[in-house]
Design an enzyme around this catalytic site. Sequence first.
Site, PDB file in Angstrom:
ATOM      1  N   PHE A  30       0.810  -1.210   0.000  1.00  0.00           N
ATOM      2  CA  PHE A  30       0.000   0.000   0.000  1.00  0.00           C
ATOM      3  C   PHE A  30       0.851   1.271   0.000  1.00  0.00           C
ATOM      4  O   PHE A  30       0.408   2.306   0.504  1.00  0.00           O
ATOM      5  CB  PHE A  30      -0.924  -0.012   1.225  1.00  0.00           C
ATOM      6  CG  PHE A  30      -1.732  -1.284   1.315  1.00  0.00           C
ATOM      7  CD1 PHE A  30      -2.804  -1.492   0.462  1.00  0.00           C
ATOM      8  CD2 PHE A  30      -1.384  -2.285   2.212  1.00  0.00           C
ATOM      9  CE1 PHE A  30      -3.545  -2.675   0.524  1.00  0.00           C
ATOM     10  CE2 PHE A  30      -2.118  -3.465   2.286  1.00  0.00           C
ATOM     11  CZ  PHE A  30      -3.200  -3.662   1.439  1.00  0.00           C
ATOM     12  N   ASP A  84       5.796  -6.282  12.721  1.00  0.00           N
ATOM     13  CA  ASP A  84       4.476  -6.672  12.190  1.00  0.00           C
ATOM     14  C   ASP A  84       4.135  -8.046  12.759  1.00  0.00           C
ATOM     15  O   ASP A  84       5.014  -8.902  12.853  1.00  0.00           O
ATOM     16  CB  ASP A  84       4.518  -6.738  10.655  1.00  0.00           C
ATOM     17  CG  ASP A  84       3.143  -6.643  10.007  1.00  0.00           C
ATOM     18  OD1 ASP A  84       2.247  -7.416  10.394  1.00  0.00           O
ATOM     19  OD2 ASP A  84       2.983  -5.809   9.106  1.00  0.00           O
ATOM     20  N   GLY A  88      -2.105  -9.396   9.321  1.00  0.00           N
ATOM     21  CA  GLY A  88      -2.961  -8.451   8.602  1.00  0.00           C
ATOM     22  C   GLY A  88      -3.777  -7.591   9.549  1.00  0.00           C
ATOM     23  O   GLY A  88      -4.083  -7.987  10.672  1.00  0.00           O
ATOM     24  N   SER A 136       2.683  -4.803  17.774  1.00  0.00           N
ATOM     25  CA  SER A 136       3.516  -3.592  17.802  1.00  0.00           C
ATOM     26  C   SER A 136       3.454  -2.898  19.161  1.00  0.00           C
ATOM     27  O   SER A 136       4.438  -2.285  19.580  1.00  0.00           O
ATOM     28  CB  SER A 136       3.082  -2.636  16.692  1.00  0.00           C
ATOM     29  OG  SER A 136       1.721  -2.312  16.833  1.00  0.00           O
ATOM     30  N   ASP A 153       2.869   2.656  10.143  1.00  0.00           N
ATOM     31  CA  ASP A 153       1.942   2.304   9.053  1.00  0.00           C
ATOM     32  C   ASP A 153       1.252   0.988   9.425  1.00  0.00           C
ATOM     33  O   ASP A 153       1.147   0.076   8.618  1.00  0.00           O
ATOM     34  CB  ASP A 153       2.736   2.164   7.748  1.00  0.00           C
ATOM     35  CG  ASP A 153       1.844   2.053   6.522  1.00  0.00           C
ATOM     36  OD1 ASP A 153       0.667   2.448   6.605  1.00  0.00           O
ATOM     37  OD2 ASP A 153       2.332   1.586   5.478  1.00  0.00           O
ATOM     38  N   HIS A 156      -5.268   0.526  11.377  1.00  0.00           N
ATOM     39  CA  HIS A 156      -5.924   1.825  11.269  1.00  0.00           C
ATOM     40  C   HIS A 156      -7.157   1.958  12.152  1.00  0.00           C
ATOM     41  O   HIS A 156      -7.903   2.921  12.020  1.00  0.00           O
ATOM     42  CB  HIS A 156      -6.274   2.107   9.809  1.00  0.00           C
ATOM     43  CG  HIS A 156      -5.059   2.311   8.943  1.00  0.00           C
ATOM     44  ND1 HIS A 156      -3.815   2.527   9.488  1.00  0.00           N
ATOM     45  CD2 HIS A 156      -4.891   2.325   7.611  1.00  0.00           C
ATOM     46  CE1 HIS A 156      -2.942   2.667   8.503  1.00  0.00           C
ATOM     47  NE2 HIS A 156      -3.560   2.545   7.353  1.00  0.00           N
ATOM     48  N   ASP A 182      -1.025   7.273   5.866  1.00  0.00           N
ATOM     49  CA  ASP A 182      -2.497   7.274   5.823  1.00  0.00           C
ATOM     50  C   ASP A 182      -3.103   8.334   6.727  1.00  0.00           C
ATOM     51  O   ASP A 182      -4.099   8.089   7.413  1.00  0.00           O
ATOM     52  CB  ASP A 182      -3.052   5.869   6.152  1.00  0.00           C
ATOM     53  CG  ASP A 182      -2.478   4.821   5.209  1.00  0.00           C
ATOM     54  OD1 ASP A 182      -2.636   4.983   3.990  1.00  0.00           O
ATOM     55  OD2 ASP A 182      -1.806   3.883   5.686  1.00  0.00           O
TER      56      ASP A 182
HETATM   57  N1  SAH Z   1       3.890  -0.635   4.960  1.00  0.00           N
HETATM   58  C1  SAH Z   1       3.154  -1.621   4.195  1.00  0.00           C
HETATM   59  C2  SAH Z   1       1.685  -1.689   4.530  1.00  0.00           C
HETATM   60  C3  SAH Z   1       1.366  -2.030   5.942  1.00  0.00           C
HETATM   61  S1  SAH Z   1      -0.309  -2.592   6.135  1.00  0.00           S
HETATM   62  C4  SAH Z   1       3.359  -1.391   2.704  1.00  0.00           C
HETATM   63  O1  SAH Z   1       4.196  -0.590   2.296  1.00  0.00           O
HETATM   64  O2  SAH Z   1       2.684  -2.031   1.921  1.00  0.00           O
HETATM   65  C5  SAH Z   1      -0.457  -2.667   7.853  1.00  0.00           C
HETATM   66  C6  SAH Z   1       0.289  -3.793   8.523  1.00  0.00           C
HETATM   67  O3  SAH Z   1       0.188  -3.579   9.923  1.00  0.00           O
HETATM   68  C7  SAH Z   1      -0.269  -5.199   8.261  1.00  0.00           C
HETATM   69  O4  SAH Z   1       0.713  -6.011   7.705  1.00  0.00           O
HETATM   70  C8  SAH Z   1      -0.691  -5.709   9.657  1.00  0.00           C
HETATM   71  O5  SAH Z   1      -0.383  -7.088   9.882  1.00  0.00           O
HETATM   72  C9  SAH Z   1       0.126  -4.839  10.573  1.00  0.00           C
HETATM   73  N2  SAH Z   1      -0.479  -4.626  11.890  1.00  0.00           N
HETATM   74  C10 SAH Z   1      -1.705  -4.130  12.169  1.00  0.00           C
HETATM   75  N3  SAH Z   1      -1.904  -4.047  13.490  1.00  0.00           N
HETATM   76  C11 SAH Z   1      -0.757  -4.508  14.080  1.00  0.00           C
HETATM   77  C12 SAH Z   1      -0.339  -4.698  15.436  1.00  0.00           C
HETATM   78  N4  SAH Z   1      -1.107  -4.339  16.466  1.00  0.00           N
HETATM   79  N5  SAH Z   1       0.884  -5.218  15.652  1.00  0.00           N
HETATM   80  C13 SAH Z   1       1.696  -5.576  14.627  1.00  0.00           C
HETATM   81  N6  SAH Z   1       1.362  -5.413  13.326  1.00  0.00           N
HETATM   82  C14 SAH Z   1       0.141  -4.893  13.056  1.00  0.00           C
HETATM   83 MG    MG Z   2      -0.351   2.724   4.761  1.00  0.00          MG
END
Ligand code: SAH
Ligand code: MG
Length: 224
Positions: A30, A84, A88, A136, A153, A156, A182
């Site tokens: 993304f 991560d 997802g 995270s 990132d 959301h 975002d």
């Molecule tokens: N930076 C990426 C997009 C990230 S999408 C790109 O360039 O394409 C968001 C990511 O955040 C997902 O892979 C999801 O697994 C991770 N994510 C969401 N909540 C999270 C959490 N609480 N802890 C760890 N990872 C998380």
């Molecule tokens: Mg993003």
Amino acid sequence: MLAELGWIAFVPPVMLDPSLRTIALSVKGFMPEQEGDALFEAATNACSLLPHLPMVEVGSYCGRSTVWLGAVAKAHDVVLYAVDHHGGSEENQAGWEWHDPELVNAAGRIDTLPFFRETIRRAALVDHVRECVGDSHEIGRTWSQPLSFCFVDGGHGRNVARGDYLAWAGHVAVGGTLAIHDVFEHPEDGGQAPYEEIYLPAVRSGRFVDVSHCGSLRIVRRML
Ligand code: SAH
Ligand code: MG
């Protein structure tokens, strides 16, 4: 002008190497190309300002943005920690807008880790990108190293975004950079969580000031 004065101006490139660009753009994810370039430039500046400190990416997915940031880490010989859980975000789950059935594993769950590893291997960044697989918030809570650059990132949802701010903003060293993806100021442009739960708390804390933005990417620097 500099050439006329007998100087040779050496300006380090602030663009991703073309072969890495091809890889980044081929990876599911993304991060739009222009914003990836802005991320690269911001991380390059951060590493020049605070050499030797590591960087963190929160939310790597299949490693698309990680290629831009990993290339900076390699150029400055620092480590990029890529955080991560690889399960997802909410919006990646089955039935949601950003679900990709190709990322579902044999157990029926989203698992981006094999894709992430393959990206980092193809980009020859294994020595400079460390995967940190887990939640995270948990990882951030026990983190101890000050960071030159932190790119957020991740999820959301409001609670996830707020938790990322609370877990990570304090680890950015004074003079270091927080990059947030975002960020949409107006609800008609996109979800408000990164804006309201990360960007606004950062600037309202008085510790971070605006540096630049590109698309939905906001760059702020820690001053206090
Ligand atoms: N930076 C990426 C997009 C990230 S999408 C790109 O360039 O394409 C968001 C990511 O955040 C997902 O892979 C999801 O697994 C991770 N994510 C969401 N909540 C999270 C959490 N609480 N802890 C760890 N990872 C998380
Ligand atoms: Mg993003």
